[in-house]
Design an enzyme around this catalytic site. Structure first.
Site, short mmCIF file in Angstrom:
data_model
loop_
_atom_site.label_atom_id
_atom_site.label_comp_id
_atom_site.label_asym_id
_atom_site.label_seq_id
_atom_site.Cartn_x
_atom_site.Cartn_y
_atom_site.Cartn_z
N HIS A 1 7.03 -1.61 6.62
CA HIS A 1 7.80 -2.33 7.64
C HIS A 1 8.27 -1.31 8.66
CE1 HIS A 1 10.21 -5.78 9.11
NE2 HIS A 1 10.97 -4.82 9.58
N CYS A 2 7.83 -1.48 9.90
CA CYS A 2 8.12 -0.49 10.95
C CYS A 2 9.27 -0.97 11.83
CB CYS A 2 6.87 -0.26 11.80
SG CYS A 2 7.11 0.97 13.11
#
Length: 369
Positions: free
Chosen positions: A155-156
């Protein structure tokens, strides 16, 4: 217990906070556009030919970077198909069953026709108790999105999105074009940075923008180069960031090269077979995200088979490529990649001795978030 209204406000605040990194990047890029186009090219570059070349090349990199960034942010992550979700009756049976043979029998019946080869470290079926589903291979539950994501990489926060099967190509292109964008600015800004530093040019408003633009672009170039090189290595090895941290476990145990088919096939699994789409932020990845070809053994996939049992499969029907979803045993998964015209759901049931998705004897529920 907090009122439902308070919970809604909290969730709304969290959603707003999650967009702060994206807003920060957007502001930096908007300022860099002004600094480069107006302060450098229009105000500082005197040669007309040089000015035109700089502006044309800059806008090419800028458009491709912005396009890839947009696609990475706003492409929704893909979730497991309905076949992996438990039916209402299965949910009730699982809740009522004791944690033992009864639950194992329920899971055996659910997964026996699904293309699932990975297990937990203890050998159990990977089951998500929050989404109430059996996790497909390479699927993980994101604690931020609170959903299971197909081929989840990470998850960026900089894109406020999960990077997974649906947008991993876009993420790679975003890194590539942002790196080229910063390197181009650094290279073309260098001579004017030196002139302003040595006071060879008038001390104007452009001096601050040009000097700070050079520092910002060069620093971003270093960090982006390291991140891009790391993800290029992951693509060549056919691993996600999560799989690089912890190797996927199969029935024979953990295998860091379990999904690797060789550098060429690994690359095409992400970018597709048609070369004309490789540099374009359009979806061209192979497969459906729910099943993947796998070697199922520890060996170098780039090397030729070392035993007759691992020889290439016989080709029938004039050399027609064999189906790759679900993942097949060693010989087929090494010899072919994905047949995009078929999916595992459309395949005919194999013989009993070759049945895919055969349940692992050691089947217990293990919640894995």
């Amino acid at each position: 217990m907090a009122p439902s209204g308070s919970g809604s406000v909290t969730r709304g605040c969290k959603r707003v906070l999650h967009w702060i990194p994206v807003l920060f990047i957007s502001v930096i890029v908007a300022w860099s556009y002004y600094a480069y186009v107006v302060q450098l090219c229009i105000e500082s570059v005197e040669n007309l030919g040089e000015k035109i070349v700089y502006l044309l090349a800059y806008h090419l990199f800028f458009i491709m970077f912005a396009w890839a960034y947009w696609q990475t942010i706003f492409t929704k992550p893909m979730h497991p198909l309905k076949e992996f979700h438990l039916s209402y009756s299965d949910k009730e049976l699982l809740e009522r069953a004791d944690r033992g043979e009864s639950q194992q029998e329920i899971l055996k019946r659910i997964v026996k026709d699904l293309p699932i080869y990975t297990r937990t470290m203890s050998g159990a079926i990977r089951f998500c108790d929050r989404c109430i589903l059996v996790k497909p291979d390479r699927c993980h539950h994101c604690s931020v999105c609170d959903k299971c994501i197909l081929k989840m990489d990470h998850h960026c926060p900089w894109v406020n999105n999960c990077v997974g099967f649906s947008n991993y190509k876009y993420f790679m292109l975003f890194l590539a074009y942002s790196l080229l964008y910063c390197l181009f600015i650094t290279a073309t800004d260098l001579q004017y940075f030196i002139k302003f530093w040595l006071s060879s040019l008038p001390d104007t408003q452009a001096k601050f923008h040009i000097m700070f633009l050079f520092f910002a672009a060069s620093m971003f170039s270093v960090s982006l180069a390291a991140l891009f090189a790391y993800h290029c290595w992951l693509v060549c090895k056919n691993r996600s960031t999560l799989e690089a941290v912890r190797a996927p476990a199969f029935r024979h145990g953990p295998d860091k090269n379990g999904f690797s088919l060789g550098i060429s096939k690994n690359f095409r699994q992400v970018f597709g077979d048609e070369k004309k789409y490789w540099p374009v932020p359009l979806f061209s990845s192979l497969g459906d995200g729910c099943s993947f070809p796998t070697c199922l053994v520890n060996q170098d996939p780039e090397q030729p088979p070392t035993s007759p049992s691992q020889s290439p499969p016989n080709k029938s029907g004039g050399g027609e490529a064999q189906q790759q979803f679900p993942a097949k045993p060693l010989r087929e998964s090494q010899s072919h990649l994905i047949n995009s015209g078929e999916s595992w759901r459309e395949s005919k049931a194999p013989a009993d001795g070759e049945r895919t998705g055969t349940p692992n004897p050691a089947m217990t529920i293990e919640n894995e978030l």
